[in-house]
Design an enzyme around this catalytic site. Structure first.
Site, short mmCIF file in Angstrom:
data_model
loop_
_atom_site.label_atom_id
_atom_site.label_comp_id
_atom_site.label_asym_id
_atom_site.label_seq_id
_atom_site.Cartn_x
_atom_site.Cartn_y
_atom_site.Cartn_z
CD GLU A 143 5.85 5.47 -4.60
OE1 GLU A 143 5.25 5.01 -3.61
OE2 GLU A 143 7.03 5.20 -4.87
CG HIS A 263 1.61 -2.56 -2.14
ND1 HIS A 263 1.20 -2.53 -3.46
CD2 HIS A 263 2.55 -1.58 -2.01
CE1 HIS A 263 1.87 -1.58 -4.09
NE2 HIS A 263 2.69 -0.99 -3.25
NE ARG A 312 1.53 2.19 -0.92
CZ ARG A 312 2.77 1.92 -0.56
NH1 ARG A 312 3.00 1.37 0.62
NH2 ARG A 312 3.77 2.18 -1.35
CG HIS A 373 3.35 -3.26 1.64
ND1 HIS A 373 4.48 -3.82 1.08
CD2 HIS A 373 3.52 -1.90 1.55
CE1 HIS A 373 5.29 -2.87 0.67
NE2 HIS A 373 4.75 -1.69 0.95
NE ARG A 408 4.08 2.42 4.49
CZ ARG A 408 4.72 2.26 3.32
NH1 ARG A 408 5.53 3.20 2.87
NH2 ARG A 408 4.54 1.18 2.60
#
Length: 863
Positions: A143, A263, A312, A373, A408
Site C-alpha cells: 500500500e 483518505h 496518503r 479517515h 499514518r
C-alpha cells in the site's frame, strides 16, 4: 528561535466547554477489575489478553453499538507486518518514519515493527483467517508508503470484518462481560485523582438501562476515531470522538489533533453527500490502479518517487491540487485493466459497493475524492498506553502513542491496536501483582464528589459543526478559514432552549469538544506537515514546528502547550502530574525547569557538603514550615522538585492545598527519604514554593482590598523568563485572574504602536485586518482617546495612569460598551477607591514583578 508556543495559552470564550456532561445520577453500579471502552481490534485484543494473564479477573467491555460494529470491521486494506524473509523491521521502521514527516516517536515505532509480527501471529492463533497463496503461505501486498510487500489481508478487501469476527468469537467463548449499546459519559476518579471507573448510558431496555456506573481499578479507552466531526468521512456513525472528549474532560493531555488523515480515494457520491462514505482501499493502488483526471492524465508520476503509492498525505494533496487546477470536484481511480475476475476475487467488497452506486469498475474509472479517515493524534499515551491521568489507558485510534507522527502509514493502525493492547494488558497485570493502587479495584461506595461545571450542546448543532469543519478545517486550511470555524464553534455553544440529557446531546457535546480542540491546534500550527496542510504556510518548518501541540481542558478553557519533538516528560508521581495538569501547567515544562535548576546547582562532584557530612544510608523526614502568614502556592511543584531531583527516592505528603491561607508555624508538607537527597533538593523546591506563595499572598491582599466592588485583580506579562505559567498560576491561587499569556493570544495597542501606525484608529484597523479573529485591547492615557477607540470596536480599553476622577468619567462615557482596566500608579491604599469607580479590572504588574517571597523553611526532624 520562535517561542515554544506562539499562542502559549488559548482560552475559549463563554459559554465554556463543559468539564462534565449533564446527566442523571447513576441508577446502577457494576464493579470490575478492568473496564475496556470499545470493541474494535484494540479493545477486544486487550480484554482477551488480560483475561489470559489473569483468568480470575473481572474484565468488562463496554461498546457503543454491538460487538461486531465499530471502525475495525470497515478496514479493507490489511495489517502491515514484517513476514517476508526479504523484509526487515528496520525497513518498516524507515517507511513509517518517512510517512510521519519528522514527528513519529522512533522508540514507539520500533516497538510496533518489532513486536508486530508476533502480535499478528497471536491474532491468527486466536482464529483470524488471512488470505494465502497456492502454497498456503500468507499473501502479502503493498500500500502507499511501503517499499515492500508486507500487508496481509482477508477476504480480498474485508480484512477488518474477518478480524472483528475472530475476536468477537473468541470473546464470546471467554468469561468477559459485555455491555452493548452503551455510550460512555465521564471518567470517575478517586480521592487521589486516579481513574476509578466510568459513567455510561445504556440505550435501550434490559437488565441495565439508563445511566449507570462501572467502578474499576483500570480504565482503558479504545473508542476509535472522531471522523463524524466532519460532514463526509469513512468512519461509521458511532465515531463521534467520545474517548478524546472524555479524556479532555477528565484533565488528560491530548496531543497532535490537527493531524487528521484524509483518505485520498473515497468513492465520490456527489458534492452534497454526507455521512459515512465508501472507501476505495489503498490496496487497489497497491495492485496497480492509477489516479487520473477527467482527461485520463496520470498526475502522480511527477509528484513523488512512489507515484500512485506515495504516502496518503501526498496523494490527498495532489488530488486536491489537481481538482483546483482543472476545476473538477473529484478525480478518478482507473483499474479497468484488472478485469472482472480480479475485481470479484481480490476486491469483492469494493466491487459490490461500486456496482451498488451505479459504477462498474471493470469498465469505468471510479470517481474519488479525499474524505476524513483517521486521527493520527489523540489522547497522549506512553509506550505502555498510560495517559497523564493515573489508571487511565488509551489504545488504538483514540490514542496518540507517537507511532503515526503527522501522517499514518497505511495499514499500521490495526497493527498498533494489536501491539499496544498487549502492552497495556501486561502493564495493568504487573501493577495488580505489585499491588499498585492505580490497578486495584476500588472499594465499594460512593465515588468522589465532582463539582466541575456541567453542560450540553443542542443536538441540532451537530450538522452545523460538521459542515463548518468540512468547509474550513479539512484537507485545505488557512488562518481565515480556521478562524471562521473557531468563531462558528463558539457560537454553537449557545442555545436559546434548555438542552435535555440524551444520546444526541451527549454526542453533539463530544463533537463540539473535539472540534474545538482540533481547530485550535490547526490554527496554532503555522506550517504544512503531513496531513496538516496550511494554504497560508505551505512549507514544512522544522526550525519552529518540529514538535507537538498538547491540549488540556480546565475550568478556564482549553490550554495549549508546545512540546519539542523528542522531549519526554520526566516521570513524576501520578498525583503531582495530575495536579499540574489540572492547574493548567505542563508537567514536561515544569520538569525541564527542575532539570535546569539541577544543572546550575550540581557540577561533577555533586552536593559536596551533604556528601561529606551525611552517611550514605541515612534517611529522614523533614517538615516544610511557614515562617510567616500568607497564601500558599506551588505545593505540587515543590513535591515534583523533591521527587525529580531525587529520582523518585523522596516522597511527600501535602497537608494544605494551594490557595489556602496559612499562618506562621503551619506545616505545609512533610518529605521523607534519603537525607542527602532532601538537602540537595531543598533549595530548588523552596525557591519555587516561596516565590509562588509570595505572589499568591500579595494577590490575596489586593483581592481583599477590592472585595465587594465587582472589580477583579489581574496580572501582566511582567514575569521572570521561563516562569510565566507558574507565576500566573500563583496569581490564580491568590484569587486574581490572568491577563494575556503572550504577545500572540491578544492584541494590545499601546502608545508606541499608535506612533508607528500614525494614530490609534489606524493601529486598530491594521491589527483587525491582519488578525481578524483576535481580541483587540487598546491602552489610552487621555479621556479624549476613548471615543475614537470605541468607534473602531475595541473590546477592552486599558486606562493608563488615570486619576480616580478621570476613571469615573471614563466609566460613564463607555457605559458598558467595552471592558475597562485601570493600570499604572496603583497602590493597595488606593485600590478600593479605584475599584469603586466601576472599572472591570485593576492590573497590578507588581504581583509577578516584585512580590516579596513568603518565608518558608525545611526543618529536619532528626533521629
Amino acid at each position: 528561535m520562535k517561542p515554544l508556543n506562539p499562542r502559549e495559552e488559548t482560552v475559549m470564550a463563554i459559554p465554556a466547554i463543559p468539564q462534565r456532561l449533564t446527566a442523571p445520577a447513576p441508577g446502577w453500579t457494576v464493579e470490575a477489575d478492568v473496564v475496556v471502552v470499545g470493541s474494535g481490534i484494540a479493545g477486544l485484543t486487550l480484554a482477551l489478553r488480560y483475561t489470559g494473564l489473569d483468568p480470575e479477573a473481572k474484565v468488562l467491555v463496554v461498546t457503543k453499538d454491538v460487538l461486531s460494529s465499530g471502525s475495525t470491521r470497515w478496514a479493507q486494506g490489511g495489517i502491515a507486518a514484517v513476514l517476508d524473509p526479504q523484509d526487515t523491521p528496520a525497513e518498516h521502521l524507515s517507511d513509517t518514519l518517512i510517512a510521519g514527516v519528522g514527528l513519529c516517536d522512533e522508540e514507539a515505532v520500533r516497538v510496533l515493527v518489532t513486536e508486530g509480527p508476533g502480535a499478528l501471529r497471536g491474532l491468527i492463533a486466536a482464529g483470524a483467517r488471512f488470505d494465502t497463496d497456492d502454497s498456503g503461505e500468507l499473501q502479502l501486498t503493498r500500500e502507499g508508503g511501503h517499499r515492500r510487500n508486507r500487508i496481509v489481508h482477508a477476504g480480498g478487501d474485508a480484512t477488518g470484518a474477518e478480524v472483528q469476527r475472530a475476536l468477537v468469537q473468541a470473546l464470546r467463548e471467554s468469561s468477559i462481560e459485555v455491555i452493548e449499546h452503551a455510550l460512555v459519559l465521564d471518567l470517575l476518579k478517586d480521592a487521589g485523582g486516579r481513574a476509578a471507573g466510568v459513567t455510561l448510558h445504556v440505550m435501550g431496555e434490559g437488565e441495565r438501562d439508563g445511566v449507570g456506573a462501572v467502578r474499576a481499578g483500570a480504565v482503558v479507552l479504545a473508542t476509535g476515531g472522531m471522523g463524524q466531526v466532519y460532514a463526509a468521512t469513512t468512519n461509521p456513525v458511532v465515531s463521534t470522538g467520545d474517548g478524546v472528549a472524555l479524556a479532555l474532560r477528565a484533565g488528560a493531555v491530548v496531543r497532535d489533533l490537527e493531524f487528521v488523515q484524509f483518505h485520498p480515494t473515497v468513492l465520490w457520491l456527489g458534492e452534497d453527500s454526507t455521512g459515512q462514505q465508501p472507501l476505495i482501499s489503498e490496496a487497489v493502488r497497491g495492485e496497480g490502479a492509477v489516479l487520473v483526471d477527467a482527461e485520463g492524465v496520470r498526475f502522480m508520476k511527477d509528484v513523488h518517487e512512489l507515484a500512485d503509492l506515495a504516502p496518503r498525505d501526498v496523494v490527498a494533496k495532489a488530488i486536491m491540487r489537481r481538482m483546483r487546477e482543472t476545476g473538477a470536484d473529484h478525480m478518478y481511480l482507473d483499474a479497468r485493466h484488472f478485469g472482472e475476475e480480479k475485481w470479484r476475487t481480490r476486491f469483492p467488497t469494493i466491487h459490490a459497493v461500486c456496482r451498488e452506486h451505479g459504477i462498474d469498475p471493470v469498465t469505468q474509472p471510479i470517481p474519488v475524492a479525499p474524505a476524513a479517515h483517521y486521527a493520527s493524534g489523540g489522547v497522549r499515551a506512553d509506550l505502555h498506553g498510560r495517559t497523564s491521568v493515573p489508571g487511565l489507558y488509551a489504545c488504538g485510534e483514540v490514542a496518540c502513542t507517537g507511532v503515526h507522527g503527522a501522517n499514518r502509514l497505511a495499514s499500521n493502525s490495526l497493527l498498533e491496536g494489536l501491539v499496544f493492547a498487549e502492552r497495556i494488558a501486561a502493564d495493568i497485570h504487573a501493577g495488580r501483582r505489585a499491588g499498585s493502587p492505580a490497578a486495584v479495584r476500588p472499594a465499594p461506595g460512593e465515588p468522589v464528589a465532582d463539582d466541575r461545571p456541567t453542560g450540553l450542546v443542542d443536538p441540532r448543532a451537530r450538522p452545523r459543526i460538521q459542515g463548518h469543519m468540512s468547509r474550513g478545517a479539512s484537507v485545505l486550511r488557512g488562518q481565515e478559514s480556521l478562524s471562521e470555524v473557531a468563531r462558528a464553534l463558539v457560537s454553537t455553544r449557545w442555545t436559546p432552549v434548555a438542552v435535555e440529557p440524551c444520546t444526541e446531546s451527549w454526542e453533539a457535546t463530544n463533537l463540539l469538544t473535539v472540534a474545538s480542540a482540533l481547530v485550535e491546534a490547526a490554527r496554532n500550527r503555522e506550517e504544512t506537515r503531513g496531513s496538516h496542510w496550511r494554504e497560508d504556510f505551505p512549507e514544512r518548518n522544522d526550525a519552529w514546528w518540529l514538535g507537538h501541540l498538547d491540549v488540556t481542558l480546565t475550568a478556564e478553557g482549553m490550554t495549549m502547550t508546545y512540546v519539542p519533538h523528542g522531549q519526554r516528560a520526566t516521570a513524576l508521581p501520578p498525583r503531582v502530574e495530575t495536579d499540574l495538569i489540572e492547574a493548567g501547567l505542563d508537567p514536561a515544562t515544569v520538569t525541564a525547569l527542575f532539570q535546569a535548576a539541577a544543572d546550575e546547582d550540581l557540577q561533577a562532584p555533586g552536593d559536596v557538603t551533604s556528601l561529606a557530612t551525611i552517611p550514605a544510608g541515612q534517611t529522614d523526614t523533614a517538615d516544610v514550615v511557614a515562617r510567616a502568614d500568607g497564601v500558599v502556592s506551588g505545593l505540587a511543584v515543590a513535591e515534583g522538585a523533591f521527587s525529580h531531583l531525587s529520582q523518585g527516592r523522596l516522597t511527600a505528603e501535602r497537608l494544605v492545598k494551594d490557595g489556602e491561607r496559612v499562618t506562621r508555624g503551619d506545616v505545609l508538607m512533610t518529605v521523607t527519604g534519603p537525607t542527602r537527597d532532601l538537602l540537595t533538593a531543598e533549595r530548588t523546591a523552596l525557591n519555587l514554593l516561596t516565590h509562588l506563595s509570595g505572589i499568591a499572598t500579595l494577590t490575596d491582599r489586593w483581592v481583599r482590598a477590592v472585595e465587594g466592588t465587582g472589580a477583579r485583580i489581574r496580572d501582566s506579562r511582567k514575569t521572570l523568563p521561563g516562569l510565566r505559567a507558574l507565576e500566573k498560576y500563583a496569581v490564580r491561587c491568590g484569587g486574581g485572574v490572568n491577563h494575556r499569556m503572550s504577545l500572540s493570544d491578544a492584541a494590545l495597542i499601546k502608545d508606541n504602536h499608535v506612533v508607528a501606525a500614525g494614530g490609534v484608529a489606524e493601529a486598530f484597523r491594521a491589527v483587525r485586518d491582519a488578525y481578524p479573529g483576535l481580541p483587540i485591547e487598546v491602552e489610552v492615557d487621555r479621556i479624549d482617546q476613548i471615543e475614537p477607540v470605541l468607534a473602531e470596536g475595541a473590546e477592552e480599553i486599558l486606562l493608563d495612569n488615570f486619576t480616580v476622577d478621570d476613571l469615573v468619567l471614563a466609566v460613564r462615557l463607555v457605559d458598558g460598551r467595552a471592558r475597562l482596566e485601570s493600570s499604572g500608579g496603583l497602590t493597595l491604599d488606593s485600590a478600593r477607591d479605584v475599584a469603586e469607580t466601576g472599572v472591570d479590572y485593576l492590573a497590578v504588574g507588581a504581583l509577578t514583578h516584585s512580590a516579596p517571597a513568603l518565608d518558608i523553611a525545611l526543618d529536619l526532624r532528626g533521629n
